[in-house]
Design a protein around this motif. Structure first.
Motif, PDB file in Angstrom:
ATOM      1  N   VAL A   1      -5.114  19.712  35.543  1.00 17.04           N
ATOM      2  CA  VAL A   1      -5.879  20.798  36.156  1.00 17.04           C
ATOM      3  C   VAL A   1      -6.492  20.341  37.480  1.00 17.04           C
ATOM      4  O   VAL A   1      -6.441  21.057  38.486  1.00 17.04           O
ATOM      5  N   LEU A   2      -7.070  19.139  37.489  1.00 16.80           N
ATOM      6  CA  LEU A   2      -7.679  18.628  38.717  1.00 16.80           C
ATOM      7  C   LEU A   2      -6.645  18.375  39.804  1.00 16.80           C
ATOM      8  O   LEU A   2      -6.879  18.679  40.974  1.00 16.80           O
ATOM      9  N   ALA A   3      -5.503  17.828  39.418  1.00 13.50           N
ATOM     10  CA  ALA A   3      -4.458  17.540  40.408  1.00 13.50           C
ATOM     11  C   ALA A   3      -3.961  18.822  41.064  1.00 13.50           C
ATOM     12  O   ALA A   3      -3.743  18.871  42.279  1.00 13.50           O
ATOM     13  N   ARG A   4      -3.797  19.870  40.254  1.00 11.47           N
ATOM     14  CA  ARG A   4      -3.364  21.160  40.820  1.00 11.47           C
ATOM     15  C   ARG A   4      -4.467  21.784  41.662  1.00 11.47           C
ATOM     16  O   ARG A   4      -4.232  22.291  42.761  1.00 11.47           O
ATOM     17  N   GLY A   5      -5.712  21.720  41.153  1.00  6.95           N
ATOM     18  CA  GLY A   5      -6.820  22.364  41.848  1.00  6.95           C
ATOM     19  C   GLY A   5      -7.159  21.728  43.173  1.00  6.95           C
ATOM     20  O   GLY A   5      -7.562  22.421  44.117  1.00  6.95           O
ATOM     21  N   MET A   6      -7.010  20.418  43.286  1.00  8.22           N
ATOM     22  CA  MET A   6      -7.376  19.749  44.518  1.00  8.22           C
ATOM     23  C   MET A   6      -6.450  20.116  45.681  1.00  8.22           C
ATOM     24  O   MET A   6      -6.800  19.901  46.845  1.00  8.22           O
ATOM     25  N   MET A   7      -5.293  20.662  45.390  1.00  7.90           N
ATOM     26  CA  MET A   7      -4.373  21.095  46.447  1.00  7.90           C
ATOM     27  C   MET A   7      -4.630  22.535  46.868  1.00  7.90           C
ATOM     28  O   MET A   7      -3.961  23.051  47.754  1.00  7.90           O
ATOM     29  N   LEU A   8      -5.607  23.194  46.238  1.00 10.32           N
ATOM     30  CA  LEU A   8      -5.905  24.590  46.514  1.00 10.32           C
ATOM     31  C   LEU A   8      -7.214  24.714  47.276  1.00 10.32           C
ATOM     32  O   LEU A   8      -8.070  23.826  47.213  1.00 10.32           O
ATOM     33  N   PRO A   9      -7.417  25.806  48.004  1.00  6.65           N
ATOM     34  CA  PRO A   9      -8.675  25.977  48.744  1.00  6.65           C
ATOM     35  C   PRO A   9      -9.852  26.131  47.799  1.00  6.65           C
ATOM     36  O   PRO A   9      -9.699  26.537  46.645  1.00  6.65           O
ATOM     37  N   ARG A  10     -11.026  25.837  48.301  1.00  8.79           N
ATOM     38  CA  ARG A  10     -12.244  25.895  47.494  1.00  8.79           C
ATOM     39  C   ARG A  10     -12.709  27.351  47.407  1.00  8.79           C
ATOM     40  O   ARG A  10     -13.506  27.829  48.221  1.00  8.79           O
ATOM     41  N   LEU A  11     -12.190  28.036  46.402  1.00  5.32           N
ATOM     42  CA  LEU A  11     -12.522  29.442  46.177  1.00  5.32           C
ATOM     43  C   LEU A  11     -13.050  29.620  44.759  1.00  5.32           C
ATOM     44  O   LEU A  11     -12.657  28.897  43.837  1.00  5.32           O
TER      45      LEU A  11
ATOM     46  N   ARG B   1      -3.203  53.015  40.528  1.00  3.21           N
ATOM     47  CA  ARG B   1      -3.185  51.652  41.065  1.00  3.21           C
ATOM     48  C   ARG B   1      -4.230  50.830  40.331  1.00  3.21           C
ATOM     49  O   ARG B   1      -5.375  51.259  40.169  1.00  3.21           O
ATOM     50  N   VAL B   2      -3.828  49.631  39.926  1.00  2.00           N
ATOM     51  CA  VAL B   2      -4.720  48.737  39.196  1.00  2.00           C
ATOM     52  C   VAL B   2      -5.060  47.555  40.092  1.00  2.00           C
ATOM     53  O   VAL B   2      -4.173  46.850  40.576  1.00  2.00           O
ATOM     54  N   ASP B   3      -6.356  47.354  40.330  1.00  2.00           N
ATOM     55  CA  ASP B   3      -6.858  46.196  41.067  1.00  2.00           C
ATOM     56  C   ASP B   3      -7.709  45.357  40.131  1.00  2.00           C
ATOM     57  O   ASP B   3      -8.362  45.883  39.222  1.00  2.00           O
ATOM     58  N   ALA B   4      -7.720  44.055  40.361  1.00  2.00           N
ATOM     59  CA  ALA B   4      -8.497  43.150  39.519  1.00  2.00           C
ATOM     60  C   ALA B   4      -9.226  42.134  40.374  1.00  2.00           C
ATOM     61  O   ALA B   4      -8.813  41.819  41.494  1.00  2.00           O
ATOM     62  N   ARG B   5     -10.309  41.654  39.827  1.00  3.23           N
ATOM     63  CA  ARG B   5     -11.108  40.628  40.502  1.00  3.23           C
ATOM     64  C   ARG B   5     -11.662  39.688  39.445  1.00  3.23           C
ATOM     65  O   ARG B   5     -12.139  40.128  38.391  1.00  3.23           O
ATOM     66  N   SER B   6     -11.580  38.398  39.704  1.00  6.18           N
ATOM     67  CA  SER B   6     -12.082  37.386  38.766  1.00  6.18           C
ATOM     68  C   SER B   6     -12.895  36.368  39.556  1.00  6.18           C
ATOM     69  O   SER B   6     -12.409  35.808  40.540  1.00  6.18           O
ATOM     70  N   ALA B   7     -14.135  36.148  39.124  1.00  5.97           N
ATOM     71  CA  ALA B   7     -15.043  35.267  39.856  1.00  5.97           C
ATOM     72  C   ALA B   7     -15.660  34.249  38.899  1.00  5.97           C
ATOM     73  O   ALA B   7     -16.209  34.621  37.850  1.00  5.97           O
ATOM     74  N   ALA B   8     -15.567  32.969  39.254  1.00  3.43           N
ATOM     75  CA  ALA B   8     -16.171  31.918  38.446  1.00  3.43           C
ATOM     76  C   ALA B   8     -17.687  32.059  38.485  1.00  3.43           C
ATOM     77  O   ALA B   8     -18.275  32.235  39.556  1.00  3.43           O
ATOM     78  N   ARG B   9     -18.320  31.964  37.335  1.00  7.63           N
ATOM     79  CA  ARG B   9     -19.770  32.154  37.282  1.00  7.63           C
ATOM     80  C   ARG B   9     -20.512  30.971  37.860  1.00  7.63           C
ATOM     81  O   ARG B   9     -21.595  31.121  38.439  1.00  7.63           O
ATOM     82  N   TYR B  10     -19.967  29.767  37.713  1.00  2.63           N
ATOM     83  CA  TYR B  10     -20.636  28.562  38.212  1.00  2.63           C
ATOM     84  C   TYR B  10     -19.628  27.691  38.950  1.00  2.63           C
ATOM     85  O   TYR B  10     -18.417  27.819  38.780  1.00  2.63           O
ATOM     86  N   GLY B  11     -20.153  26.778  39.742  1.00  4.36           N
ATOM     87  CA  GLY B  11     -19.296  25.809  40.417  1.00  4.36           C
ATOM     88  C   GLY B  11     -18.920  26.243  41.820  1.00  4.36           C
ATOM     89  O   GLY B  11     -19.155  27.381  42.240  1.00  4.36           O
ATOM     90  N   ILE B  12     -18.301  25.307  42.547  1.00  6.27           N
ATOM     91  CA  ILE B  12     -17.892  25.571  43.930  1.00  6.27           C
ATOM     92  C   ILE B  12     -16.373  25.621  44.074  1.00  6.27           C
ATOM     93  O   ILE B  12     -15.865  25.824  45.169  1.00  6.27           O
ATOM     94  N   HIS B  13     -15.637  25.444  42.976  1.00  3.69           N
ATOM     95  CA  HIS B  13     -14.170  25.441  43.025  1.00  3.69           C
ATOM     96  C   HIS B  13     -13.664  25.889  41.659  1.00  3.69           C
ATOM     97  O   HIS B  13     -14.062  25.337  40.631  1.00  3.69           O
ATOM     98  N   ASP B  14     -12.809  26.899  41.652  1.00  2.00           N
ATOM     99  CA  ASP B  14     -12.303  27.386  40.359  1.00  2.00           C
ATOM    100  C   ASP B  14     -11.017  26.681  39.922  1.00  2.00           C
ATOM    101  O   ASP B  14     -10.479  26.989  38.858  1.00  2.00           O
ATOM    102  N   LEU B  15     -10.503  25.756  40.766  1.00  2.08           N
ATOM    103  CA  LEU B  15      -9.297  24.976  40.450  1.00  2.08           C
ATOM    104  C   LEU B  15      -8.093  25.871  40.165  1.00  2.08           C
ATOM    105  O   LEU B  15      -7.175  25.485  39.437  1.00  2.08           O
ATOM    106  N   GLY B  16      -8.096  27.065  40.734  1.00  4.29           N
ATOM    107  CA  GLY B  16      -6.949  27.968  40.605  1.00  4.29           C
ATOM    108  C   GLY B  16      -6.947  28.829  39.360  1.00  4.29           C
ATOM    109  O   GLY B  16      -6.010  29.597  39.147  1.00  4.29           O
ATOM    110  N   THR B  17      -7.985  28.732  38.533  1.00  4.12           N
ATOM    111  CA  THR B  17      -7.966  29.457  37.252  1.00  4.12           C
ATOM    112  C   THR B  17      -8.097  30.966  37.428  1.00  4.12           C
ATOM    113  O   THR B  17      -7.497  31.730  36.668  1.00  4.12           O
TER     114      THR B  17
END
Length: 259
Positions: A100-110, A224-240
């Motif tokens: 998970v960390l290896a994949r997440g570190m290659m992604l932007p901090r979102l 049309r179906v739109d979705a939004r997912s936001a991590a409650r804590y932390g500064i990086h969701d690691l792509g989840t």
């Protein structure tokens, strides 16, 4: 004349013994971090620190076990079995988080991903029950939207040739199938009101929470179906969050094609 027998002393490798003890000890530390966080006895930051401590112990056990293996192999000391067991336990504990960390570190901090960055679905019910210390529910803005488009070009809304009510029911069934905790579910009302579902999703191991909102909006051809997912804590969701939305939208498109 007294004959004396010489007994060769068989030594047990201290490194093998300690590596095995550390490997066993890291298991309850990792488990305890998840249990205490899921039950609300630990906040996010202490839970992450406890988890990191458990993973650190596993890494140390793997290093010591590897060194102990070569020492026992060369010297003939006892303990090679415990050294191998220590490395095996440590690898089992570290494999998932490392991937998970290896994949997440290659992604932007979102931490906030949506299918519609121009008009993201808004949290309503969740806004009333949102912890003060958690990440804000306001969408981050254009910089985050640009980073998302570059990292996750496949995050898009799904257009269905179905009535808004049918689309709402299909989405609700998928949310229930995923065992997300539904906090609010407002069905659409023709062209006068969008349908909306708000829920809380948890990560498999630690139970880290993400807030999810899904909007069902009528269109001339259906919905049309739109979705939004936001991590409650932390500064990086690691792509989840992106993975969660992509999975939901793919299942929704597949489900509608069956009908």
């Amino acid at each position: 004349m007294i004959r004396r027998r010489l007994y060769a002393e068989e030594r047990f490798s201290p490194l093998a013994r300690w590596s095995f003890r550390l490997a066993l000890f890291c298991l309850p530390v990792v488990a305890l971090s998840a249990i205490l966080y899921r039950t609300g006895l630990l906040d996010f930051t202490p839970a992450v620190v406890t988890l990191a401590a458990g993973l650190g112990l596993a890494l140390l056990a793997a290093i010591l076990g590897t060194v102990a293996f070569f020492i026992t192999w060369e010297t003939g000391w006892l303990g090679i079995g415990r050294a191998i067991a220590a490395v095996a336990i440590a690898v089992a504990v570290l494999a998932g988080p490392a991937a998970v960390l290896a994949r997440g570190m290659m992604l932007p901090r979102l931490t906030d991903i949506t299918t519609d960055s121009a008009d993201p679905p808004r949290f309503r019910g969740l806004a009333l029950a949102h912890p003060r210390e958690s990440n804000p529910l306001q969408y981050p803005g254009t910089e985050a939207a640009t980073a998302q488009r570059l990292a996750y070009p496949g995050i898009k809304p799904v257009d269905l040739s179905a009535t808004p009510e049918e689309a709402f029911n299909a989405v609700l069934a998928l949310v229930q199938k995923r065992h997300w905790r539904i906090l609010d579910a407002i069905p659409p009302r023709g062209t006068r009101r969008d349908g909306q579902i708000e829920a809380v999703a948890e990560s498999p191991l630690m139970g880290f929470r993400s807030d999810v909102v899904i909007r069902i909006r009528p269109t001339p051809k259906g919905a049309r179906v739109d979705a939004r997912s936001a991590a409650r804590y932390g500064i990086h969701d690691l792509g989840t969050n992106a993975q969660r939305i992509e999975s939901l939208m793919a299942d929704l498109a597949t489900e509608r094609r069956k009908r």
